[in-house]
Design an enzyme around this catalytic site. Structure first.
Site, PDB file in Angstrom:
ATOM      1  N   SER A 130       0.825  -1.210   0.000  1.00  0.00           N
ATOM      2  CA  SER A 130       0.000   0.000   0.000  1.00  0.00           C
ATOM      3  C   SER A 130       0.858   1.259   0.000  1.00  0.00           C
ATOM      4  O   SER A 130       1.956   1.275   0.547  1.00  0.00           O
ATOM      5  CB  SER A 130      -0.913   0.033   1.227  1.00  0.00           C
ATOM      6  OG  SER A 130      -1.649   1.235   1.200  1.00  0.00           O
ATOM      7  N   LYS A 184      -4.583  -6.625   3.249  1.00  0.00           N
ATOM      8  CA  LYS A 184      -4.549  -5.489   2.304  1.00  0.00           C
ATOM      9  C   LYS A 184      -5.960  -5.147   1.826  1.00  0.00           C
ATOM     10  O   LYS A 184      -6.319  -3.965   1.677  1.00  0.00           O
ATOM     11  CB  LYS A 184      -3.634  -5.808   1.106  1.00  0.00           C
ATOM     12  CG  LYS A 184      -3.665  -4.730  -0.002  1.00  0.00           C
ATOM     13  CD  LYS A 184      -3.072  -3.434   0.469  1.00  0.00           C
ATOM     14  CE  LYS A 184      -3.252  -2.185  -0.319  1.00  0.00           C
ATOM     15  NZ  LYS A 184      -3.701  -2.017  -1.614  1.00  0.00           N
ATOM     16  N   HIS A 187      -7.621  -3.289   4.538  1.00  0.00           N
ATOM     17  CA  HIS A 187      -7.042  -1.935   4.534  1.00  0.00           C
ATOM     18  C   HIS A 187      -7.796  -1.067   3.538  1.00  0.00           C
ATOM     19  O   HIS A 187      -8.200   0.061   3.818  1.00  0.00           O
ATOM     20  CB  HIS A 187      -5.551  -2.000   4.171  1.00  0.00           C
ATOM     21  CG  HIS A 187      -4.961  -0.683   3.760  1.00  0.00           C
ATOM     22  ND1 HIS A 187      -5.142  -0.145   2.493  1.00  0.00           N
ATOM     23  CD2 HIS A 187      -4.224   0.232   4.436  1.00  0.00           C
ATOM     24  CE1 HIS A 187      -4.536   1.030   2.414  1.00  0.00           C
ATOM     25  NE2 HIS A 187      -3.971   1.277   3.584  1.00  0.00           N
ATOM     26  N   ASN A 188      -8.006  -1.606   2.350  1.00  0.00           N
ATOM     27  CA  ASN A 188      -8.697  -0.834   1.312  1.00  0.00           C
ATOM     28  C   ASN A 188     -10.167  -0.602   1.660  1.00  0.00           C
ATOM     29  O   ASN A 188     -10.718   0.460   1.369  1.00  0.00           O
ATOM     30  CB  ASN A 188      -8.587  -1.538  -0.038  1.00  0.00           C
ATOM     31  CG  ASN A 188      -7.227  -1.318  -0.681  1.00  0.00           C
ATOM     32  OD1 ASN A 188      -6.266  -0.979   0.004  1.00  0.00           O
ATOM     33  ND2 ASN A 188      -7.142  -1.500  -1.973  1.00  0.00           N
ATOM     34  N   GLU A 191     -10.175   2.133   3.892  1.00  0.00           N
ATOM     35  CA  GLU A 191      -9.856   3.318   3.070  1.00  0.00           C
ATOM     36  C   GLU A 191     -11.131   3.836   2.371  1.00  0.00           C
ATOM     37  O   GLU A 191     -11.404   5.035   2.351  1.00  0.00           O
ATOM     38  CB  GLU A 191      -8.790   2.916   2.042  1.00  0.00           C
ATOM     39  CG  GLU A 191      -8.424   3.976   1.015  1.00  0.00           C
ATOM     40  CD  GLU A 191      -7.498   3.400  -0.088  1.00  0.00           C
ATOM     41  OE1 GLU A 191      -6.624   2.579   0.227  1.00  0.00           O
ATOM     42  OE2 GLU A 191      -7.662   3.788  -1.251  1.00  0.00           O
TER      43      GLU A 191
HETATM   44  C1  6PG Z   1      -3.126   1.563  -1.711  1.00  0.00           C
HETATM   45  C2  6PG Z   1      -4.434   1.847  -2.367  1.00  0.00           C
HETATM   46  C3  6PG Z   1      -4.497   1.427  -3.780  1.00  0.00           C
HETATM   47  C4  6PG Z   1      -5.806   1.895  -4.419  1.00  0.00           C
HETATM   48  C5  6PG Z   1      -6.800   0.766  -4.388  1.00  0.00           C
HETATM   49  C6  6PG Z   1      -8.220   1.176  -4.434  1.00  0.00           C
HETATM   50  O1  6PG Z   1      -3.222   0.982  -0.661  1.00  0.00           O
HETATM   51  O2  6PG Z   1      -2.081   1.926  -2.241  1.00  0.00           O
HETATM   52  O3  6PG Z   1      -5.438   1.186  -1.663  1.00  0.00           O
HETATM   53  O4  6PG Z   1      -4.299   0.056  -3.789  1.00  0.00           O
HETATM   54  O5  6PG Z   1      -6.271   3.031  -3.782  1.00  0.00           O
HETATM   55  O6  6PG Z   1      -6.466  -0.076  -5.453  1.00  0.00           O
HETATM   56  O7  6PG Z   1      -8.580   1.493  -5.724  1.00  0.00           O
HETATM   57  P1  6PG Z   1     -10.048   1.914  -6.056  1.00  0.00           P
HETATM   58  O8  6PG Z   1     -10.403   2.971  -5.070  1.00  0.00           O
HETATM   59  O9  6PG Z   1      -9.942   2.452  -7.443  1.00  0.00           O
HETATM   60  O10 6PG Z   1     -10.905   0.704  -5.978  1.00  0.00           O
END
Ligand code: 6PG
Length: 459
Positions: A130, A184, A187-188, A191
């Site tokens: 990430s 991961k 994590h997303n 996010e």
């Molecule tokens: C990271 C990010 C990166 C990206 C994701 C989400 O941790 O570096 O999470 O991996 O932001 O792929 O992408 P989308 O928001 O386009 O689904």
């Protein structure tokens, strides 16, 4: 020629930056790209670091350039391409060589790849990386899943390239097969929730308080100096203050309000459902993106239904803005609590023993959700690694008690005025539901029983 410590396949932006980072930290690296011209171009771009990089035009040359047992990072588009690359590489590898998938893979694919290689001499690592392009170049957060022996082989290189928080490297071995990619993914998912909640607060300031993008940017800038200090708040200020060179308008006002997604948020929500863990903030964020993408339908629906009349803006604007800051903090606590609860349940379900304090630890720098807040989560989980839910740890319980009133006031305002706040509202409902004892059925004298929906899943 001295052999390379590690190899990397795929010289797109992420792969190139990761390779430069590896070379810069004093490791020799062999690189290979499907299109040989890109390898030459990359060596030209590498400048002084080119001496540490062995550019290879054939797989044979590439494999021979790496010191056995060979760790080989595959950094290409997630999905079928990874399987094709692995199949092409396998016949060239020898005992104990390690294929490392560093893309945003679905952990279920990682588990399947791990199992597929189990009958061969070669082993597999699923590695979540990430921090985007910048992180790959200067220090990402790295989440590793695979056997402990394979981790030992790659640990020195990965430790050298990972982001550092107070000198501690943000990389860890988290368990076997899909553990790294699962973490991961979550994590997303977190996010997604974090970004959705930031967007909802922005919407309240824009449509409820009629503030301009730059004024809202100033507020986020202030918040970044306080308890919300984080990379996402920092870039929100920057994004809101950016102007479109063509029109001179705020950039955010000329960008189409329609979001896509690559899949990790959706997978987080699906896995939470599979595990019977409430992750309503992540689900709200995924649904928010889906609805945002239905632009034409939204335009037609606004024509059909109109918008509710906005009630008066709150009288004490400063107090309301302070409430917004606290509300965002409270909602963030819910989203992170949910993400950690999903990982805790997955750890049990997939026999990973995911270390919660370590996960919080390696998210403190390098990754997209890096923040001061994660340092507090690390401290809470270090004190009590097996706690049922982050919100009941003493530090976070105190924060929730302090901020949930603000979240309630903040959610009430947009609900009355027809402004959508699905993630903030879901956070409030999560707290309100989680803290209710319900029908008062006494627990005393009864064995603690947890009704696990996941155990009832249909095959
Ligand atoms: C990271 C990010 C990166 C990206 C994701 C989400 O941790 O570096 O999470 O991996 O932001 O792929 O992408 P989308 O928001 O386009 O689904």
């Amino acid at each position: 020629m001295q052999q390379a410590e590690i190899g990397l396949i795929g010289l797109g932006v992420m792969g190139s930056n990761l390779a430069l980072n590896i070379a810069e930290k004093g490791n020799r690296i062999a690189v290979f790209n499907r299109t040989p011209a890109r390898t030459d171009e990359f060596l030209g771009e590498a400048g002084d670091l080119a001496g540490q990089i062995i550019g290879c035009h054939t797989i044979e040359e590439f494999v021979a350039a790496i010191r056995p047992p060979r760790p080989i990072i595959i950094m290409i588009k997630a999905g079928e391409a990874v399987d094709q690359q692995m199949a092409a590489l396998l016949p060239h590898l020898a005992k104990n060589d390690i294929m490392i998938d560093a893309g945003n893979a679905n952990f279920r694919d990682t588990v399947a790849r791990f199992e597929k290689l189990a009958g061969t001499d070669v082993t597999f690592i699923g590695m979540g990386v990430s921090g985007g392009e910048e992180g790959a170049r200067h220090g990402p957060s790295i989440m590793v899943g695979g056997t402990e022996e394979s981790w030992k082989r790659v640990e020195p290189v990965l430790t050298s390239i990972a982001a550092k928080f107070n000198d501690e490297p943000c990389v860890a071995w988290l368990g076997t097969d899909g553990a790294g990619h699962f973490v991961k993914t979550i994590h997303n998912g977190i996010e997604y929730a974090d970004m959705q909640m930031i967007a909802e607060i922005y919407g309240i300031l824009r449509d409820g308080l009629k503030m301009s993008a730059a004024e809202i940017g100033d507020i986020f800038g202030q918040w970044n100096k306080g308890r919300l200090n984080s990379y996402l708040i920092e870039i929100t200020e920057k994004v809101l203050k950016a102007t479109d060179p063509e029109t001179g308008k705020a950039m955010v006002d000329v960008i189409v309000d329609s979001a896509g997604q690559k899949g990790t948020g959706k997978w987080s929500a699906i896995e939470a459902q599979n595990l019977a863990v409430a992750a309503s903030g992540i689900e709200a964020a995924v649904a928010g993106r889906v609805l945002s993408s239905l632009r034409e339908e939204r335009i037609a629906a606004e024509k059909l239904f109109g918008l509710p009349g906005l009630p008066e803006a709150p009288k004490d604007k400063a107090a309301f803005i302070a409430d917004l800051e606290n509300a965002l903090l409270a909602a963030k606590i819910a989203a992170y609590a949910q993400g950690f609860a999903v990982m805790s349940s997955a750890s049990e379900e997939f026999n990973w023993s995911l270390p919660m304090p370590t996960i919080a630890n390696i998210w403190r720098a390098g990754c997209i959700i890096r923040s001061q807040f994660l340092d507090e989560i690390t401290a809470a989980f270090t004190k009590d690694p097996d706690v049922a839910n982050l919100v009941v740890t003493p530090a976070f319980a105190a924060m929730v008690k302090e901020t949930d009133g603000a979240l309630r006031r903040v959610v009430a305002h947009p609900v009355l005025s027809g402004l959508p706040v699905p993630a903030l509202a879901s956070a409030l409902s999560y707290f309100d539901t989680y803290r209710r004892s319900g029908n008062g059925h006494p627990l005393e004298g009864e064995p603690a029983r947890r009704f696990r929906l996941s155990r009832l899943r249909l095959a």
